[in-house]
Design a protein around this motif. Sequence first.
Motif, PDB file in Angstrom:
ATOM      1  N   UNK A 175       0.824  -1.204   0.000  1.00 31.47           N
ATOM      2  CA  UNK A 175       0.000   0.000   0.000  1.00 31.47           C
ATOM      3  C   UNK A 175       0.860   1.257   0.000  1.00 31.47           C
ATOM      4  N   UNK A 176       1.882   1.278   0.842  1.00 30.65           N
ATOM      5  CA  UNK A 176       2.756   2.454   0.901  1.00 30.65           C
ATOM      6  C   UNK A 176       3.482   2.676  -0.425  1.00 30.65           C
ATOM      7  N   UNK A 177       4.001   1.596  -1.010  1.00 28.51           N
ATOM      8  CA  UNK A 177       4.698   1.732  -2.292  1.00 28.51           C
ATOM      9  C   UNK A 177       3.737   2.247  -3.358  1.00 28.51           C
ATOM     10  N   UNK A 178       2.513   1.732  -3.364  1.00 31.98           N
ATOM     11  CA  UNK A 178       1.507   2.215  -4.318  1.00 31.98           C
ATOM     12  C   UNK A 178       1.199   3.688  -4.123  1.00 31.98           C
ATOM     13  N   UNK A 179       1.086   4.096  -2.861  1.00 31.66           N
ATOM     14  CA  UNK A 179       0.801   5.497  -2.561  1.00 31.66           C
ATOM     15  C   UNK A 179       1.928   6.404  -3.042  1.00 31.66           C
ATOM     16  N   UNK A 180       3.171   6.006  -2.740  1.00 29.33           N
ATOM     17  CA  UNK A 180       4.307   6.832  -3.159  1.00 29.33           C
ATOM     18  C   UNK A 180       4.456   6.837  -4.679  1.00 29.33           C
ATOM     19  N   UNK A 181       4.166   5.718  -5.319  1.00 28.79           N
ATOM     20  CA  UNK A 181       4.228   5.662  -6.782  1.00 28.79           C
ATOM     21  C   UNK A 181       3.189   6.593  -7.396  1.00 28.79           C
ATOM     22  N   UNK A 182       1.996   6.607  -6.815  1.00 24.69           N
ATOM     23  CA  UNK A 182       0.957   7.514  -7.315  1.00 24.69           C
ATOM     24  C   UNK A 182       1.379   8.972  -7.131  1.00 24.69           C
ATOM     25  N   UNK A 227      12.013   7.076  -0.121  1.00 24.02           N
ATOM     26  CA  UNK A 227      11.042   6.425   0.763  1.00 24.02           C
ATOM     27  C   UNK A 227      10.710   5.023   0.269  1.00 24.02           C
ATOM     28  N   UNK A 228      10.526   4.876  -1.037  1.00 19.78           N
ATOM     29  CA  UNK A 228      10.236   3.561  -1.603  1.00 19.78           C
ATOM     30  C   UNK A 228      11.441   2.638  -1.414  1.00 19.78           C
TER      31      UNK A 228
END
Length: 77
Positions: free
Chosen positions: A13-20, A40-41
């Motif tokens: 979820x965090x990686x998806x959020x940062x990617x977005x 962060x990723x």
Amino acid sequence: MTKDPKFTAREITKIGWYTARMAKRGIAGENVHIGDLTRKVDRIIDGAREREAQQAADAAAAAKAARKASAKAKNRK
């Protein structure tokens, strides 16, 4: 390049959020800095690798303790 570890739901979820967020900044233009999100990723990925290594070490130690206990039990008979 090393293989990516299995991620937890929170890490995904965090990686998806940062990617977005990186994509959103990318839409803003080429001169927008995304290095902070990239770090962060990378930190999340490094943490997942460390977690997997620790889990593997714990599993190996548990297996060793089980073999030792089993051998000890066989010697008592």
